[in-house]
Design a protein around this motif. Sequence first.
Motif, short mmCIF file in Angstrom:
data_model
loop_
_atom_site.label_atom_id
_atom_site.label_comp_id
_atom_site.label_asym_id
_atom_site.label_seq_id
_atom_site.Cartn_x
_atom_site.Cartn_y
_atom_site.Cartn_z
N GLU A 80 85.66 1.85 106.13
CA GLU A 80 86.91 1.12 106.35
C GLU A 80 88.11 2.06 106.25
OE1 GLU A 80 87.18 -2.34 103.90
OE2 GLU A 80 85.18 -3.07 104.46
N TRP A 81 88.10 2.95 105.26
CA TRP A 81 89.19 3.92 105.10
C TRP A 81 89.28 4.84 106.31
CZ3 TRP A 81 87.82 9.15 104.81
CH2 TRP A 81 88.88 10.04 104.62
N TRP A 82 88.15 5.32 106.81
CA TRP A 82 88.16 6.27 107.93
C TRP A 82 88.64 5.58 109.21
CZ3 TRP A 82 86.02 7.14 112.73
CH2 TRP A 82 86.04 8.47 113.20
N LEU A 83 88.18 4.37 109.47
CA LEU A 83 88.58 3.67 110.69
C LEU A 83 90.08 3.37 110.68
CD1 LEU A 83 85.58 1.20 111.10
CD2 LEU A 83 86.10 3.17 112.52
N GLU A 84 90.62 3.00 109.51
CA GLU A 84 92.06 2.78 109.43
C GLU A 84 92.82 4.08 109.68
OE1 GLU A 84 95.25 0.85 106.30
OE2 GLU A 84 93.99 2.51 105.65
N ARG A 85 92.30 5.18 109.12
CA ARG A 85 92.94 6.48 109.28
C ARG A 85 92.98 6.89 110.75
NH1 ARG A 85 90.55 11.82 107.84
NH2 ARG A 85 92.23 13.26 107.34
N GLN A 86 91.98 6.51 111.54
CA GLN A 86 91.92 6.85 112.95
C GLN A 86 92.64 5.82 113.83
OE1 GLN A 86 90.56 9.79 113.81
NE2 GLN A 86 90.14 10.10 111.64
N GLY A 87 93.10 4.73 113.25
CA GLY A 87 93.85 3.74 114.01
C GLY A 87 93.00 2.71 114.73
N TYR A 88 91.72 2.58 114.40
CA TYR A 88 90.87 1.59 115.06
C TYR A 88 91.16 0.20 114.48
CZ TYR A 88 88.17 5.49 116.93
OH TYR A 88 87.79 6.63 117.61
N ASP A 89 91.22 -0.81 115.36
CA ASP A 89 91.49 -2.17 114.91
C ASP A 89 90.28 -3.08 115.02
OD1 ASP A 89 91.29 -2.49 117.65
OD2 ASP A 89 93.20 -3.56 117.89
N SER A 90 89.12 -2.53 115.41
CA SER A 90 87.92 -3.33 115.64
C SER A 90 86.80 -2.37 116.03
CB SER A 90 88.17 -4.35 116.76
OG SER A 90 88.66 -3.67 117.92
N ALA A 91 85.66 -2.92 116.44
CA ALA A 91 84.55 -2.08 116.86
C ALA A 91 83.73 -2.79 117.94
CB ALA A 91 83.64 -1.71 115.70
N VAL A 92 83.19 -2.01 118.87
CA VAL A 92 82.26 -2.50 119.88
C VAL A 92 81.00 -1.65 119.75
CG1 VAL A 92 81.79 -2.85 122.33
CG2 VAL A 92 84.11 -3.22 121.43
N LEU A 93 79.91 -2.28 119.31
CA LEU A 93 78.68 -1.56 119.00
C LEU A 93 77.60 -1.94 120.01
CD1 LEU A 93 78.68 -2.10 115.12
CD2 LEU A 93 79.68 -0.20 116.42
N GLU A 94 76.99 -0.93 120.60
CA GLU A 94 75.90 -1.17 121.54
C GLU A 94 74.60 -1.41 120.77
OE1 GLU A 94 76.45 -1.54 124.66
OE2 GLU A 94 78.53 -0.82 124.69
N ARG A 95 73.61 -1.95 121.47
CA ARG A 95 72.31 -2.20 120.86
C ARG A 95 71.77 -0.91 120.22
NH1 ARG A 95 68.22 -5.95 121.48
NH2 ARG A 95 69.30 -6.97 123.23
N GLY A 96 71.29 -1.01 119.00
CA GLY A 96 70.78 0.14 118.27
C GLY A 96 71.78 0.73 117.31
N ALA A 97 73.07 0.44 117.51
CA ALA A 97 74.10 0.90 116.58
C ALA A 97 74.45 -0.18 115.58
CB ALA A 97 75.35 1.34 117.35
N HIS A 98 73.67 -1.27 115.56
CA HIS A 98 73.90 -2.37 114.63
C HIS A 98 72.55 -3.00 114.27
CE1 HIS A 98 73.10 -5.27 117.85
NE2 HIS A 98 73.91 -4.56 118.63
N PRO A 99 72.47 -3.77 113.19
CA PRO A 99 71.18 -4.33 112.75
C PRO A 99 70.86 -5.70 113.35
CG PRO A 99 72.86 -4.75 111.09
CD PRO A 99 73.53 -3.97 112.20
N TYR A 100 71.70 -6.23 114.23
CA TYR A 100 71.50 -7.57 114.75
C TYR A 100 70.52 -7.57 115.92
CZ TYR A 100 75.96 -7.81 112.28
OH TYR A 100 76.95 -7.68 111.34
#
Length: 337
Positions: free
Chosen positions: A298-318
Amino acid sequence: AAAPALEPEPPAYVASGPTVKLGNAASAQAVVGGTIKLVTDQATPPGMWFAPHRPGPGDTLAVYAPLRAVVGGWSGTTNDGWSRMQQSWADDGTSRDLVTFEVERFWFTKPGYAEDARLRVRIRANSLADEGRTRRGFRYRNGHDSPMQVVEATWLDANGTPRPDWPVPPIQLMAPPRVPRISDFDEKVQQMNPREADLWAKQGVVHTLLHMPNPAQQRTPVGRGLPLFEAIVSQRLAAMPLVGSTLTRLAGQKPQFYRVQLHNPLRCDSPGWKPLLTQMMREAQELGLDMESDAVIEWWLERQGYDSAVLERGAHPYDAGRVVVAFRRAQIVEVVN
């Protein structure tokens, strides 16, 4: 002439008790305990000491406890590094037991400074459990007294030899930098008709129609968020009477669709996730943020300015294809006819 439109009031951010802004994070950080009643912005985090001498009694050191941000507060569990030490009768007029947890953390200097001394700190936390039950951790709510305290602190020299003759500075226990997300804001998912929702989403960069099975804040690969899954059928098809009634009969209820308005999402596929996670951890350690993975992400994503995420299959556990993770409810609208 018509009066100019007023900017909407920003949503309320729920503070987490006493907060200070230290030099190693962009957002305010919660003070959660310590050896003395001291709340100061001048406390030095690990890895941020640049003087040739060791910190003395006139300095204040910030030591991070391994905590996880949860709705309305923080938690620490045996999965986060805490050890359950003992359980005994609470002696508070009830039939509850007092469960004690401990963890060991280190405060360290910038490499090459202050003879590379390290401060070993033992932190204790207490939690109450009903008689006959045990606990794997503790939790406390924002604005309440922290259950944590420093019970021992000892300097170690560069060889790891304890130096009890070196005086220990005051210690300010800190929670990891808490980046405001989801339940930290007083926000709700709004509703729009299909045309409004489509135009609204096109102000951002993600235009996909989505499902959101669970509206509650969840742990995701990118920290706290709301995961949304790409819809299999289009909004137009679902609105057709025959298709809509068939879906309703099969699912047991009318399917709900959502749109999001995201401006700078982290986009990641399966091969890129592990190297990115390693990079996050390395940068956090270099800045003295000795934290667990959720807080680091969370700290790193805020530092980079990301406001969300889009994860492709395999980059998430769902069990799904592309997954969108929103960090605020204000980024989501429900599509209603």
